[in-house]
Scaffold this motif. Sequence first.
Motif, PDB file in Angstrom:
ATOM      1  N   ARG A   1      -9.498  -2.487   6.512  1.00 44.29           N
ATOM      2  CA  ARG A   1      -8.929  -1.317   7.175  1.00 44.29           C
ATOM      3  C   ARG A   1      -9.066  -1.386   8.692  1.00 44.29           C
ATOM      4  O   ARG A   1      -8.176  -0.919   9.428  1.00 44.29           O
TER       5      ARG A   1
ATOM      6  N   TYR B   1      -1.103  -6.533   0.654  1.00 45.07           N
ATOM      7  CA  TYR B   1      -2.031  -7.258  -0.217  1.00 45.07           C
ATOM      8  C   TYR B   1      -1.670  -8.735  -0.306  1.00 45.07           C
ATOM      9  O   TYR B   1      -2.475  -9.539  -0.783  1.00 45.07           O
TER      10      TYR B   1
ATOM     11  N   ASP C   1      -6.691   2.558  -0.318  1.00 42.99           N
ATOM     12  CA  ASP C   1      -5.357   3.030  -0.697  1.00 42.99           C
ATOM     13  C   ASP C   1      -5.259   3.174  -2.218  1.00 42.99           C
ATOM     14  O   ASP C   1      -5.914   2.428  -2.962  1.00 42.99           O
TER      15      ASP C   1
ATOM     16  N   SER D   1     -12.782  -4.849   2.308  1.00 41.54           N
ATOM     17  CA  SER D   1     -12.122  -3.939   3.240  1.00 41.54           C
ATOM     18  C   SER D   1     -11.500  -4.685   4.409  1.00 41.54           C
ATOM     19  O   SER D   1     -12.122  -5.554   5.019  1.00 41.54           O
TER      20      SER D   1
ATOM     21  N   ASP E   1      -4.796  -0.117  -4.091  1.00 42.92           N
ATOM     22  CA  ASP E   1      -5.775  -1.207  -3.977  1.00 42.92           C
ATOM     23  C   ASP E   1      -6.105  -1.822  -5.336  1.00 42.92           C
ATOM     24  O   ASP E   1      -6.091  -3.052  -5.507  1.00 42.92           O
TER      25      ASP E   1
ATOM     26  N   PRO F   1       0.822  -1.207   0.000  1.00 47.00           N
ATOM     27  CA  PRO F   1       0.000   0.000   0.000  1.00 47.00           C
ATOM     28  C   PRO F   1       0.861   1.265   0.000  1.00 47.00           C
ATOM     29  O   PRO F   1       1.937   1.307   0.596  1.00 47.00           O
TER      30      PRO F   1
ATOM     31  N   GLY G   1     -12.018  -8.042  -3.796  1.00 45.19           N
ATOM     32  CA  GLY G   1     -11.438  -7.117  -2.830  1.00 45.19           C
ATOM     33  C   GLY G   1     -12.434  -6.790  -1.739  1.00 45.19           C
ATOM     34  O   GLY G   1     -13.583  -6.440  -2.014  1.00 45.19           O
TER      35      GLY G   1
ATOM     36  N   GLN H   1      -8.259  -4.823   1.204  1.00 44.82           N
ATOM     37  CA  GLN H   1      -8.235  -3.470   0.647  1.00 44.82           C
ATOM     38  C   GLN H   1      -8.214  -2.469   1.805  1.00 44.82           C
ATOM     39  O   GLN H   1      -8.812  -2.703   2.851  1.00 44.82           O
ATOM     40  N   TYR H   2      -7.556  -1.338   1.577  1.00 44.67           N
ATOM     41  CA  TYR H   2      -7.318  -0.398   2.670  1.00 44.67           C
ATOM     42  C   TYR H   2      -7.752   1.031   2.340  1.00 44.67           C
ATOM     43  O   TYR H   2      -7.395   1.961   3.055  1.00 44.67           O
TER      44      TYR H   2
END
Length: 334
Positions: A309, A267, A284, A307, A287, A252, A305, A281-282
Motif C-alpha cells: 500500500r 495484483y 482491498d 502489503s 486481495d 483491486p 501476500g 496486497q492493498y
Amino acid sequence: MPPEWAPHAATWLSWPAHDELWFGHLNAVRGEFAELVRTIARFESVQLLVRDEESEHDARARLQGADVTFHRVPLDDVWVRDNGPIFVKRGEDVALTDWTFNAWGGKFEWANDDRVPQYVAGHLGTHRWALPLVLEGGGLEVNGAGVGLTTRSCFLTDTRNPGLTEEGYALLLSDMLGVNKLLWLDGGLENDHTDGHIDTITRFTDERTIVTSVEANPEDPNHAVMAKNLADLRAMTDLSGQPFRIVELPLPAQRLEGAEGRLPPTYANFYIGNGFVVVPQYGDPHDARALEVLSALFPEREVIGLSSRAIIEGGGSFHCVTQQQPTGQPWRPE
C-alpha cells in the motif's frame, strides 16, 4: 532470456531513499521493502543496492539476520526491473544485456540508475552487451519458449525509440533475447507513468498460461482497455500455433488516489522466485481473491501476500522493484 520461474542465483533490489520521491511515505515504504526483502531472503540470496551511508544504515538495521549482500552504488530510484540488467543464458553460461534507461521517456532523473547494469556486470565478472536502445524490463514478458508479450502504449512511444516499429522490435528482441514471436497488447492501466508496462497487467505463469487483469466496473476507464486485452489474448497463439490458457485476475476494487492523481494498484505485479511467489496486497476486498487465483496457478510454490500500500504511492510494486539473476556461471568472450 530465461523465464522468471527458472532457478535464480539471486534477486537484485535497490533500497528506497529520498522522502520527496515517496511523497512523505518513505518510512512506510521502507517498512514494506524490509518485509519483501526478508521474504525473498528466506528462499534465495538477495543483492541489495544502497545509495549512501544513511540508506545502508537504515537497510542493515531493518534486515538484521537476513541473507542480504549490500552494495554501495549511486542511485536515483528503486525500479531495478527497468533500469537493471536483463540477464541472458546459454547452457549454463550467464551474461547480461544493458539497455539504455531514460526513466520512461525522461519523466525523472535517471543518470545513476542507467549505470547499474555496468556495476552488476563488473561485480559478477560477466559479459555485458551495452545497447543504445531504450528498453525496460517491466515492458517485456517472456515464457521461456520463444514468446514475448508487450504493449504498444509503452514500446511505441516517441520518447523511447522514435521510428522503431513493431517489426523492428521483433527483430531486435529475437537477436538479443531469443524472443521469436512478439505479441502486442494495446495498453495498460490509467495513470501508469511507465506508459502501460506489461508487468502491471498481464503475465506468463508458465509456457502455456497467461494471467491477465480485468476490471468489472464498466464505468472505470480501465474496463475497456482490459477487456480489449482479454479478447486479443484469447486470439493469440504460441510458436506452434496453439492458443494459450487465459486466466482472469481482478484489479483491486477500490480506487486509490495519490499525490499525482490515480494510482495503478494491480495484483499482476507479483514476483516469482525459488519456491515462492510474492503478491502485492492493498487492504482491498479483492486481495484474497487475487491470492486464490495465483495460488491455483503456482501449486508448487508458496504464494505469499505482502502489503504494498505504501510502495504503490511510487507507481509500482514488487515486480517493478526486483530483478532476478539466473543460476549459471559468468560468461565472458575468449
